[in-house]
Scaffold this active site. Sequence first.
Site, PDB file in Angstrom:
ATOM      1  N   ASP A 128       7.900  -4.696   5.498  1.00  0.00           N
ATOM      2  CA  ASP A 128       7.362  -3.331   5.479  1.00  0.00           C
ATOM      3  C   ASP A 128       8.306  -2.477   4.652  1.00  0.00           C
ATOM      4  O   ASP A 128       9.299  -1.957   5.151  1.00  0.00           O
ATOM      5  CB  ASP A 128       7.232  -2.792   6.905  1.00  0.00           C
ATOM      6  N   GLU A 129       8.013  -2.376   3.362  1.00  0.00           N
ATOM      7  CA  GLU A 129       8.859  -1.646   2.411  1.00  0.00           C
ATOM      8  C   GLU A 129      10.334  -2.053   2.541  1.00  0.00           C
ATOM      9  O   GLU A 129      11.215  -1.223   2.781  1.00  0.00           O
ATOM     10  CB  GLU A 129       8.708  -0.138   2.593  1.00  0.00           C
TER      11      GLU A 129
END
Length: 491
Positions: A128-129
Site C-alpha cells: 500500500d504505497e
Amino acid sequence: MASQSLKSTPILQLLSLSLIISLSALAEVEGLGVNWGTAASHPLPPQKVVELLKANNIGKVKLFDANPLVLQSLSGSNIHVTVGVPNSMLRSLNSSLKAAESWVHDNLTRFVSDGASRVLIDYVAVGDEPFLQSYGEQFYPFVVGAAANIQMALFKANLAEKVKVVAPCSFDAFLSESGLPSKARFRPDVNRTMIELLRFLNRHHSPFFVTISPFESYHENKNFSLDFALFREAAHARNDSHNTYKNGFDLSYDTIISALSTAGFPQVDIVIGQIGWPTDGAPNATPSLAQEFMRGLIDHLHSRSTKSSKRQLPAEIYILSLLDEDKRSIATGNFERHWGVFTFDGQAKYQVDLGQGSRKLVNVRDVQYLSPKWCVVNNNKDLLNTTALALDACAAADCTAISPGGSCFNLSWPGNISYAFNSFYQQHDQNPESCDFAGLGLITTVDPSVDGCRFFVGLRTSLSISLQNSARFCSIISPMVTAFLWLLNQR
C-alpha cells in the site's frame, strides 16, 4: 537548456500528445472504480457495501487487503476487484516463494473460479504505497521480490492469465525542481527500485498504479491554487514550454508520464489507483468542494474526445474513497479519515456520477444502528478536569471533526468535550461504563448534533474486529485536536 531545444525533446513531444488524449465515457466502459477500505471501528457489513456498489452501478473496486468476508460478499457480483497485500507482508513474500504460493491459494484460488459465484479479480496490489516518503526505505528491498514471487505463484496456480500483479506508488515518489512536468523524475532514493519495478511491470504487461492527490498538492504547494485544483475556469494557467496547464490533474498526470519516460518506460500503461477530495478534518475539506472536484474531474475526462490520440489517459481510475474510515492513519492529516463519497454508514455526502448516470446516488438501506443514545458532558458537575478526559477519549476514538477546519470545529466548550465523549462511547458499543468519565459523562436520548456537526450513533455490527486491517490501524491523537481542546479550556 534553451527553450528552443526543449521543444524538440521526446519528453515534451510526449507531453504535448497527452494534452489532447481521450478517455471513453467512464461509466460506459467501467473505467471508474472506488477504493473500499475497512479501517473502521464499526464497518458496514460487506454485503451491504456490495449492495451499495451495485445500486450505484460501480463496476470496479480496489481493496487494501484480501479479507475473506469481503471477497465472499463480492462472489457472483460481476464487480471487478483489486486485492491488496499489506506492507507488513512484503518481507515474508519477498523471502519465500512458498509464502507467496500459500497467500495465492488462501486468498485467490478459492475465489477465482469459472462458476457463477466467482470473484472477478483483476489485480493483486503488492503493498500500500510502499514508496511513501514518510516510510523511509524500509520496504524498498522487498517490493519487487514480493511481486515476482506472487507472479510465480499465480503462474503455478494457472491464474497468471487472469490476474496481474501491480505495486501502488504514491505521488511523492516524483520530483520536479520547477514544479513542472518536463523536469519530472523519480526521487533519487527510490529511482533504482522503481526502475526494477517498471521492468517487472513491462515484462508482464501490467499497468503502473499511482496516486494523484490534488488536495494534498494544494495544501503543500503555494503555487497550486484552489481554483487550479478544482478545475475552475478562473484558475491561473501554468506554462511548461509549449504546454499550458489549466488544472492540477493534467499537470500531475503529465508529471507521471514525464517521469516514466525519463526512466525509460513511456509505454507502460497508467492506472490512477487513488484520487479524491476529503470532506472533513481540515480547511477546505468539505462536501461542497469534494462535489466540485469530483464533478470537475469526471466532466474533464469526458470532454477529452479526440479518438486519434496515440496515448490515452488511464482507462481505470479509482476514487478515494467509497466510505469514511475512523481508524485510518492520520499521520498525514486529520482529513485522511474523511475521503468517503459516503459516510461510514453508507449515506451520500454529495452527488456525483459514479456510474448511475443522472440518478442520485443510492444510500445503503436498512442500516442497523445502536440505540438512539449519546454521551455528553454533565453540566451539573464540576468540569475542571474534562479536557484531560476528552484527550484520553480522543486517543482511542475519532475526534478529527473537531480539529481546525473540521465540521465540528466551531463547537464551543464544553460542546467539543461532549463530542469527544460521544465518539468514545459509540466506539465502545454504548457500554454505559464508557460514558462514565469520572462521573462527568451523561447518557441522553436528545440528539446533541448542531448545524453541520453530527454527533453520530454507531453501527450495530459484529465485524469490527474481523474487518480491521492492522497494517492501516491508527489510534493516535492528532496534535491539532490536542491543541484545540486545550485552548478552548483556557477561555
